[in-house]
Motif scaffolding. Structure first.
Motif, PDB file in Angstrom:
ATOM      1  N   CYS A 238       0.408   1.876  -2.892  1.00 35.89           N
ATOM      2  CA  CYS A 238       1.146   2.904  -2.142  1.00 35.89           C
ATOM      3  C   CYS A 238       2.595   2.473  -1.934  1.00 35.89           C
ATOM      4  O   CYS A 238       3.528   3.268  -2.120  1.00 35.89           O
ATOM      5  N   LYS A 239       2.791   1.220  -1.564  1.00 34.03           N
ATOM      6  CA  LYS A 239       4.151   0.733  -1.377  1.00 34.03           C
ATOM      7  C   LYS A 239       4.917   0.780  -2.695  1.00 34.03           C
ATOM      8  O   LYS A 239       6.093   1.188  -2.747  1.00 34.03           O
ATOM      9  N   GLU A 240       4.268   0.383  -3.777  1.00 34.63           N
ATOM     10  CA  GLU A 240       4.934   0.323  -5.076  1.00 34.63           C
ATOM     11  C   GLU A 240       5.391   1.702  -5.553  1.00 34.63           C
ATOM     12  O   GLU A 240       6.486   1.845  -6.124  1.00 34.63           O
ATOM     13  N   ILE A 241       4.579   2.728  -5.319  1.00 33.96           N
ATOM     14  CA  ILE A 241       4.897   4.064  -5.835  1.00 33.96           C
ATOM     15  C   ILE A 241       5.566   4.955  -4.790  1.00 33.96           C
ATOM     16  O   ILE A 241       5.894   6.111  -5.061  1.00 33.96           O
ATOM     17  N   GLY A 242       5.764   4.442  -3.569  1.00 34.51           N
ATOM     18  CA  GLY A 242       6.468   5.193  -2.540  1.00 34.51           C
ATOM     19  C   GLY A 242       5.629   6.210  -1.810  1.00 34.51           C
ATOM     20  O   GLY A 242       6.136   7.259  -1.409  1.00 34.51           O
ATOM     21  N   ALA A 243       4.349   5.928  -1.620  1.00 35.24           N
ATOM     22  CA  ALA A 243       3.445   6.860  -0.938  1.00 35.24           C
ATOM     23  C   ALA A 243       3.062   6.339   0.441  1.00 35.24           C
ATOM     24  O   ALA A 243       3.186   5.146   0.728  1.00 35.24           O
ATOM     25  N   ILE A 400      12.190   1.678   3.549  1.00 32.97           N
ATOM     26  CA  ILE A 400      11.163   2.677   3.258  1.00 32.97           C
ATOM     27  C   ILE A 400      11.647   4.074   3.616  1.00 32.97           C
ATOM     28  O   ILE A 400      11.566   5.003   2.817  1.00 32.97           O
ATOM     29  N   LEU A 401      12.209   4.217   4.814  1.00 32.08           N
ATOM     30  CA  LEU A 401      12.555   5.551   5.289  1.00 32.08           C
ATOM     31  C   LEU A 401      13.781   6.117   4.581  1.00 32.08           C
ATOM     32  O   LEU A 401      13.841   7.307   4.288  1.00 32.08           O
ATOM     33  N   LEU A 402      14.753   5.277   4.284  1.00 30.58           N
ATOM     34  CA  LEU A 402      15.940   5.789   3.607  1.00 30.58           C
ATOM     35  C   LEU A 402      15.629   6.210   2.185  1.00 30.58           C
ATOM     36  O   LEU A 402      16.180   7.183   1.680  1.00 30.58           O
ATOM     37  N   THR A 403      14.709   5.505   1.517  1.00 31.72           N
ATOM     38  CA  THR A 403      14.344   5.912   0.161  1.00 31.72           C
ATOM     39  C   THR A 403      13.539   7.199   0.177  1.00 31.72           C
ATOM     40  O   THR A 403      13.480   7.913  -0.814  1.00 31.72           O
ATOM     41  N   ARG A 404      12.917   7.535   1.311  1.00 28.27           N
ATOM     42  CA  ARG A 404      12.161   8.778   1.409  1.00 28.27           C
ATOM     43  C   ARG A 404      13.036   9.930   1.890  1.00 28.27           C
ATOM     44  O   ARG A 404      12.587  11.053   1.982  1.00 28.27           O
TER      45      ARG A 404
END
Length: 580
Positions: A238-243, A400-404
């Protein structure tokens, strides 16, 4: 990773004009072909989910909501809202042209009312095959009930069997939902086993299907449960794929042993369900999941928070800087587990769900207090926040949050969203476990009443203001699952998923001490600009179909929409049958 919005049949998807991508994210829309004579909307991005469009109700191309108090999560203002083709096009004062409404413009007077972003139910299970049965609400009944209660989008779960394909499960749920849904929906996907195939399919679902959340079960041993090493692997992916990783947090091994013990003691009724899954097994699993997710710096979402103990674990973790979100549900906020000891077996059985409602009668109030305890600086009394957070966790959070593409307040915000875990079974289905509580299909209703329960227990009681109400029923979910600001906000360019809410009105409702159910009156709700009102006959949804008995009727202050041609029927007499 971006949110996946699957539009219902008969709705033209909004025209998403090209805009800068946030952190590499792109919208993945499952679009439908236009009706004959309509121009094809230019796709924002090519997507895999093209299906046949079915004829729809004619909807006005332009809609003006006048004079209401527009409420977002961060501020409120009196303003007009102009909607064109399912999208908010203007927001301001005196938008009605001089001389009255032109041809083609429908005007709704919302003076004295609240104009809210449509609710997002983060947790439903429509027509779910489970425990030798299938939940009685299909996607048509369930989403129709959602609209009746002010929810304009649901997020359901595609759940493969152990050894099954995640992609096939996703497509199966799509095939069930697409022909039936009345509102927008999206899908979480469950990880019920682990292999290189699962790892690769998770990546494909994110990159090609628009999925951005995966759920792991720590309960339902030998059915869906995964072990700690599998959790670690799934969280890492999940971390690797951004989920976002989600968990059903209960200790499945302890539950299995506790059930054997209860049956050996001759306890076969619904009370055994709660006795074999006490608070401790939920709190232990919640802490374990947070610990594993933190080890790989993966954001974690805890579904259906049911106990004070689990809620405390989440609140403490957030104060320690961990990226974890808690989701109480309408049932845990509205009632408690004392119903499991009711003398009427069917009454007790209809409250069976996992994790169970807690017999401590102070639990709903406790959970509501943590839900109301929103971000610091919003104007409400807050508990003291930590003076600083560990640098490593802060850096991880920002990354994490900025990439989302968004930044969600975490300070103090103890519980963040609300769902329902709407998974209804009628009395005959529940009776599969009449001699053995472990065979009672787990699930309750709530998709229609979530908004009203939270308004009544939260806003009307004085625990939260109207802005926090919008945050926990809509905006926070939109941010977490990357639907914001298309969903969860009333602003120029947002979807016109709008609810007109009367804070002074009352509605007919069964006692909130019973299972969460609803009456049949209909209120104005705008879903993508199409006005939904009293023309629907909602007696066929969850409560009537499942035969859920109620204790009586209650005039519930505060939590209702504007009543249009309300149908105040004898709700108890209609819904107290066996449902067979």
């Amino acid at each position: 990773m971006c949110g996946q919005v699957i539009n219902p049949p008969g709705r033209r998807p909004p025209d998403l004009r090209p805009e800068p991508e946030l952190g590499g994210c792109r919208w993945e829309l499952c679009r439908r072909a236009p009706q004959p004579g309509q121009p094809s909307p230019a796709p924002a991005h090519p997507g895999p989910g093209r299906t046949r469009r079915v004829p729809a109700m004619a909807a006005p191309s332009r809609l003006l909501i006048r004079g209401g108090r527009v409420v977002n999560d961060d501020f409120s203002e009196v303003a007009d809202v102009l909607v064109e083709d399912g999208v908010v096009r203007a927001l301001g004062h005196d938008l009605l042209p001089p001389g009255g409404a032109p041809v083609g413009l429908r005007v709704l007077d919302a003076a004295g009312k609240l104009v809210l972003p449509g609710g997002i139910d983060t947790h439903t299970h429509m027509e779910f095959p489970f425990m030798d049965s299938r939940s009685i609400d299909d996607f048509h009944q369930g989403t129709k009930a959602a609209l009746a209660g002010g929810t304009t989008m649901i997020i359901d779960f595609a759940i493969p069997q152990k050894g099954g394909s995640l992609i096939e499960a996703f497509e199966t749920w799509r095939s069930w939902a697409d022909p039936k849904v009345c509102c927008d929906y999206s899908l979480h996907v469950a990880v019920t086993w682990w292999s290189d195939q699962v790892r690769e399919e998770m990546k494909i679902l994110v990159q090609d299907k628009g999925v951005n959340s995966f759920k792991m079960f720590m309960a339902y041993k030998d059915l869906y449960m995964v072990r700690d090493l599998e959790l670690y692997a799934a969280f890492s992916q999940c971390k690797e794929i951004g989920a976002i990783a989600q968990v059903h947090a209960e200790n499945g091994d302890l539950i299995a042993e506790g059930a054997k013990k209860m049956l050996a003691l001759g306890i076969t009724g619904p009370e055994g369900h709660e006795l074999c899954r006490p608070e401790a097994v939920e709190a232990e699993a919640t802490l374990r999941a947070i610990t594993i997710a933190s080890a790989v710096n993966c954001p974690l979402y805890i579904v259906h928070v049911m106990s004070k103990s689990a809620a405390k674990v989440i609140a403490d973790a957030r104060r320690d800087g961990k990226v974890v979100y808690g989701e109480p549900i309408a049932a845990s906020l509205g009632t408690d587990g004392t119903h499991y000891w009711n003398k009427e077996w069917h009454h007790a059985a209809h409250h069976v769900m996992g994790p169970p409602l807690r017999p401590d009668p102070s639990t709903p109030d406790f959970l509501m207090n943590l839900l109301a305890n929103g971000p610091c600086g919003s104007g409400l009394p807050r508990r003291t926040c930590p003076p600083f957070m560990r640098i490593t966790m802060v850096m991880s959070l920002w990354s994490i949050l900025l990439t989302r593409g968004f930044l969600l307040h975490i300070c103090c915000d103890d519980l963040t969203t609300t769902g329902t875990d709407n998974c209804t079974f009628n009395t005959c289905q529940k009776a599969l476990g009449k001699d053995d509580f472990t065979k009672i299909p787990n699930g309750v209703n709530g998709v229609e009443d979530r908004m009203s329960v939270i308004w009544e227990k939260g806003v009307h009681s004085g625990k939260m203001d109207e802005n926090r109400f919008v945050a926990v029923t809509s905006t926070n979910a939109a941010k977490i699952f990357n639907l914001y600001p298309r969903k969860g906000r009333i602003a120029v360019g947002s979807d016109a998923d709008i609810v007109i809410w009367d804070p002074k009105a009352t509605r007919l409702s069964p006692s909130l001490q019973s299972i969460v159910c609803s009456s049949d009156d209909m209120r104005p709700t705008s879903s993508a600009g199409e006005v939904i009102e009293s023309d629907f006959d909602l007696h066929t949804w969850t409560s009537a179909a499942s035969g859920e008995a109620t204790l009586g009727k209650l005039e519930e202050p505060g939590g209702c929409f504007i009543t249009v041609k309300g149908k105040h029927r004898d709700y108890l007499s209609k819904n107290s049958s066996s449902g067979c």
